[in-house]
Structures are given as C-alpha cells and as structure tokens.
Enzyme design. Structure first.
Site, short mmCIF file in Angstrom:
data_model
loop_
_atom_site.label_atom_id
_atom_site.label_comp_id
_atom_site.label_asym_id
_atom_site.label_seq_id
_atom_site.Cartn_x
_atom_site.Cartn_y
_atom_site.Cartn_z
N ASN A 188 48.94 -10.54 1.24
CA ASN A 188 47.70 -11.27 1.53
C ASN A 188 46.65 -10.91 0.49
O ASN A 188 45.78 -11.71 0.16
CB ASN A 188 47.20 -10.89 2.93
CG ASN A 188 48.13 -11.39 4.00
OD1 ASN A 188 48.21 -12.58 4.26
ND2 ASN A 188 48.89 -10.48 4.60
N HIS A 218 47.62 -1.07 -4.91
CA HIS A 218 47.33 -2.35 -5.56
C HIS A 218 46.46 -2.09 -6.79
O HIS A 218 45.41 -1.45 -6.68
CB HIS A 218 46.57 -3.28 -4.62
CG HIS A 218 47.22 -3.46 -3.28
ND1 HIS A 218 48.41 -4.13 -3.10
CD2 HIS A 218 46.85 -3.03 -2.05
CE1 HIS A 218 48.73 -4.11 -1.82
NE2 HIS A 218 47.80 -3.46 -1.16
N1 LIG Z 1 44.13 -9.57 4.01
C1 LIG Z 1 44.64 -8.36 3.92
O1 LIG Z 1 44.27 -7.57 3.06
C2 LIG Z 1 45.69 -7.94 4.89
C3 LIG Z 1 46.20 -8.83 5.79
N2 LIG Z 1 47.15 -8.45 6.69
C4 LIG Z 1 47.65 -9.49 7.61
O2 LIG Z 1 46.82 -9.49 8.77
C5 LIG Z 1 47.57 -9.99 9.89
C6 LIG Z 1 47.44 -9.01 11.05
O3 LIG Z 1 47.95 -7.74 10.65
P1 LIG Z 1 48.14 -6.55 11.67
O4 LIG Z 1 46.97 -6.41 12.57
O5 LIG Z 1 48.58 -5.37 10.89
O6 LIG Z 1 49.38 -7.10 12.50
P2 LIG Z 1 49.93 -6.59 13.92
O7 LIG Z 1 51.35 -7.06 13.99
O8 LIG Z 1 49.61 -5.15 14.13
O9 LIG Z 1 49.04 -7.44 14.92
C7 LIG Z 1 49.16 -8.81 15.13
C8 LIG Z 1 48.83 -9.07 16.58
O10 LIG Z 1 48.82 -10.47 16.83
C9 LIG Z 1 49.41 -10.69 18.10
N3 LIG Z 1 49.88 -12.07 18.21
C10 LIG Z 1 50.99 -12.61 17.71
N4 LIG Z 1 51.08 -13.92 18.04
C11 LIG Z 1 49.98 -14.20 18.77
C12 LIG Z 1 49.51 -15.35 19.43
N5 LIG Z 1 50.17 -16.49 19.38
N6 LIG Z 1 48.34 -15.28 20.13
C13 LIG Z 1 47.64 -14.12 20.15
N7 LIG Z 1 48.06 -12.98 19.57
C14 LIG Z 1 49.21 -13.02 18.89
C15 LIG Z 1 50.52 -9.67 18.17
O11 LIG Z 1 50.94 -9.44 19.51
C16 LIG Z 1 49.85 -8.45 17.54
O12 LIG Z 1 49.17 -7.66 18.50
C17 LIG Z 1 49.00 -10.17 9.40
O13 LIG Z 1 49.22 -11.52 9.05
C18 LIG Z 1 49.05 -9.30 8.14
O14 LIG Z 1 50.03 -9.73 7.21
C19 LIG Z 1 47.59 -7.16 6.74
C20 LIG Z 1 47.11 -6.23 5.85
C21 LIG Z 1 46.16 -6.55 4.82
O1 LIG Z 2 47.74 -3.32 3.52
C1 LIG Z 2 48.05 -3.57 2.34
O2 LIG Z 2 48.07 -2.70 1.45
C2 LIG Z 2 48.28 -4.97 1.88
C3 LIG Z 2 49.02 -5.84 2.75
O3 LIG Z 2 49.77 -5.44 3.60
C4 LIG Z 2 48.81 -7.26 2.56
O4 LIG Z 2 48.20 -7.67 1.57
O5 LIG Z 2 49.26 -8.02 3.41
#
Ligand SMILES: NC(=O)C1=CN([C@@H]2O[C@H](COP(=O)(O)OP(=O)(O)OC[C@H]3O[C@@H](n4cnc5c(N)ncnc54)[C@H](O)[C@@H]3O)[C@@H](O)[C@H]2O)C=CC1
Ligand SMILES: O=C([O-])CC(=O)C(=O)O
Length: 267
Positions: A188, A218
């Site tokens: 992401n 990164h």
């Molecule tokens: N922009 C960035 O820098 C980053 C983005 N991300 C992204 O952020 C997102 C969330 O990451 P995390 O919190 O680590 O994931 P996580 O897996 O810990 O949490 C996601 C939550 O969404 C819930 N969920 C799934 N489907 C759902 C639905 N239909 N309705 C309501 N809740 C639902 C799950 O039960 C879970 O609790 C992911 O897509 C991940 O790839 C992660 C890290 C960095």
């Molecule tokens: O948390 C991170 O380092 C980055 C990551 O997972 C993402 O970009 O989805």
C-alpha cells in the site's frame, strides 16, 4: 467532527481507541464496522462511549469522516457510500484505491474529500512538494521478512518461493500499479507514494524478501529539479498483524488530528 471506523484490526482498533479515549481534539467516534459483530460488541463494552456496530456500507450515514481499515477486498464497500454522501474518506488499503480512481471524479461532484495518510511510509510531504516542480524519478525499495510476503498473488502466480531463503532475494521489479496488484496486502505504501508523486505507472518499485530483516523497510529515492533525496523507514511490526507496521495506525491518528487542529505542521 464525527468519525466512523471500518474494520477493527491492527489499524482500526488503535484508531477507534484513540478517538474513544478523547485523544483527538474536536473528533468523536460515532460508529464502527467489523466482520465479527459479536466480538466488536464485546470490544465496545470496554469503551468509555460505546458506538453502534454497523455494516461497512452504512458507516457514511453516521459520520463526517469515514476511515477505511479493512482488507483490500472490502475496500469498495466502505469507499463508495462515503464518497457518494460527500464525506471525508480516509483510505488505508491504498493499493485498492488505485483500482477505484473513478472515486476521485465522483468526489468532485459530491463534495467528498479523499485523504490518503502517509501510512507505513515516510516523507510524502517532501514528495508532494517536489511534485509541484518536476520530478525525474521516484523509486521505492521495500524489504520485508520473507514470511511477510508469503502467499502474495504475484509470488503464487509466478511460482516464486520465499520459504527457506538464506540471502535476500528480489521478488519483484516493476511499477507501483503492478506491485499493488500483485501484493495487495504488502505495498500500500507504493500506492500512497505514487499518489503523492508522479502516479502509479511512473513510480518504480522493487520488493525484496530478506531473511536478515525483522522490520518492514521502505527506502524512497526521488530525483527532482528542486531536490534529490533518499529516505528510509524501518517499521516495527504491530502485535496484532505482523504484516502491518505499528506506525500505520499512528499515521491515521495524526492525519485525523490535523482535520481539526488549530496548528498543523508539514505540507
Ligand atoms: N497504507 C499503509 O501504509 C498500510 C496499509 N495497510 C492495509 O490496511 C488494511 C488494514 O490492515 P490491518 O489493520 O493490519 O489488517 P487486519 O487484518 O489486522 O484488520 C482488518 C480488519 O477488518 C475486518 N474486516 C474484514 N472484512 C470486513 C468487513 N466486510 N466488514 C467489517 N470489517 C471487516 C477484519 O475482521 C479485521 O479485524 C489492509 O488492507 C492492509 O493491507 C497495512 C499496512 C500499511
Ligand atoms: O507496514 C508496512 O511496512 C507496509 C505495508 O504493509 C503496506 O504497505 O501494506
């Protein structure tokens, strides 16, 4: 302002708690969404001010600001209604945002604003400033522990193994758009970088599976007419989801804070 949070995982729960604890001046939590509603209701009973647990598509009816913290597959269920109702929409599954850029045109018409937090990355303020001039190149090199990448569609489709590595292996080289599609839960950051800078087709990305690292690392390199810079961030994995850096939730909290803060610093 009122805030609704979709998804109570590593990022969403930390954001919801910060709001409930009153740590964000002028912002109040009014609704959440979760896949496991019973579990979310138990979480709510521990909150100072419990809020309703509603389906993703209804979050926009409850708040001025809708924060998306769900897996990429559920992104559109939150994003569509939030933009349609003219809300401030904060996406964190930014890779999925690249596949829904029609939302930007829609936002122009509904008055919605889409605010992408820096997330697990660094220095998007500098990238945005440089993009006001001319940027020649933007490159991101992401280095992760091999298990953090295992199962990514690109690796599966190309038969690339990351198990049992004894040295770093470059598993992907291409554009941010291709990377976001092939590694939807991993880069992401590349999508966010591309939106801050020169777009998903011009932004270059390398992904390395590195058994020697314990953090998600990164490194951004930008070559522009105004400046040349290289920045590296080494992210501590969050306890709840080791794929996600701890700083990601803090970045969302900081992005929310600046919506109402009387003083903001940084571009
Ligand atoms: N922009 C960035 O820098 C980053 C983005 N991300 C992204 O952020 C997102 C969330 O990451 P995390 O919190 O680590 O994931 P996580 O897996 O810990 O949490 C996601 C939550 O969404 C819930 N969920 C799934 N489907 C759902 C639905 N239909 N309705 C309501 N809740 C639902 C799950 O039960 C879970 O609790 C992911 O897509 C991940 O790839 C992660 C890290 C960095
Ligand atoms: O948390 C991170 O380092 C980055 C990551 O997972 C993402 O970009 O989805």
């Amino acid at each position: 302002m009122t805030v609704a949070v979709g998804g109570l995982g590593a990022i969403g729960l930390a954001v919801a708690k910060a709001l409930d604890e009153g740590r964000l001046e002028g912002l109040r939590l009014t609704a959440v969404s979760a896949r496991d509603v019973a579990k979310a209701q138990r979480v709510m009973s521990g909150f100072a001010s419990p809020v309703p647990v509603v389906p993703l598509g209804e979050l926009a009816e409850h708040a001025d600001v809708v924060v998306e913290c769900v897996p990429a597959a559920a992104f559109a269920d939150v994003a569509g209604p939030a933009v349609e109702r003219g809300r401030i929409f904060m996406p964190i599954s930014v890779g999925a945002m690249l596949r829904h850029m029609d939302l930007v045109d829609r936002a122009r018409r509904t008055g919605a604003r889409i605010i992408v937090p820096t997330g697990a990355l660094i220095g998007l303020d500098a990238v945005r400033a440089a993009a006001e001039g001319t940027i020649r190149e933007v490159r991101l090199v992401t280095r992760k522990p091999p298990l953090g990448l295992a199962g990514a569609p690109y690796l599966v489709e190309n038969g690339i193994a990351v198990e049992g590595l004894t040295e770093a292996k470059r598993v992907f080289e291409g554009t941010a758009r291709e990377g976001a599609a092939g590694f939807p839960a991993n880069v992401n950051v590349a999508a966010a970088l591309s939106l801050a800078g020169i777009g998903p087709d011009a932004t270059r990305l390398e992904i390395w599976a590195d058994p020697a690292v314990t953090r998600n690392m990164h490194t951004i390199t930008v070559d522009a007419d105004s400046a040349r810079f290289t920045m590296t961030i080494e992210n501590v994995p969050s306890e709840e989801n080791p794929k996600t850096g701890k700083i990601t939730a803090l970045s969302v909290i900081a992005a929310l804070r600046r919506l109402t803060a009387p003083l903001v610093a940084g571009t």
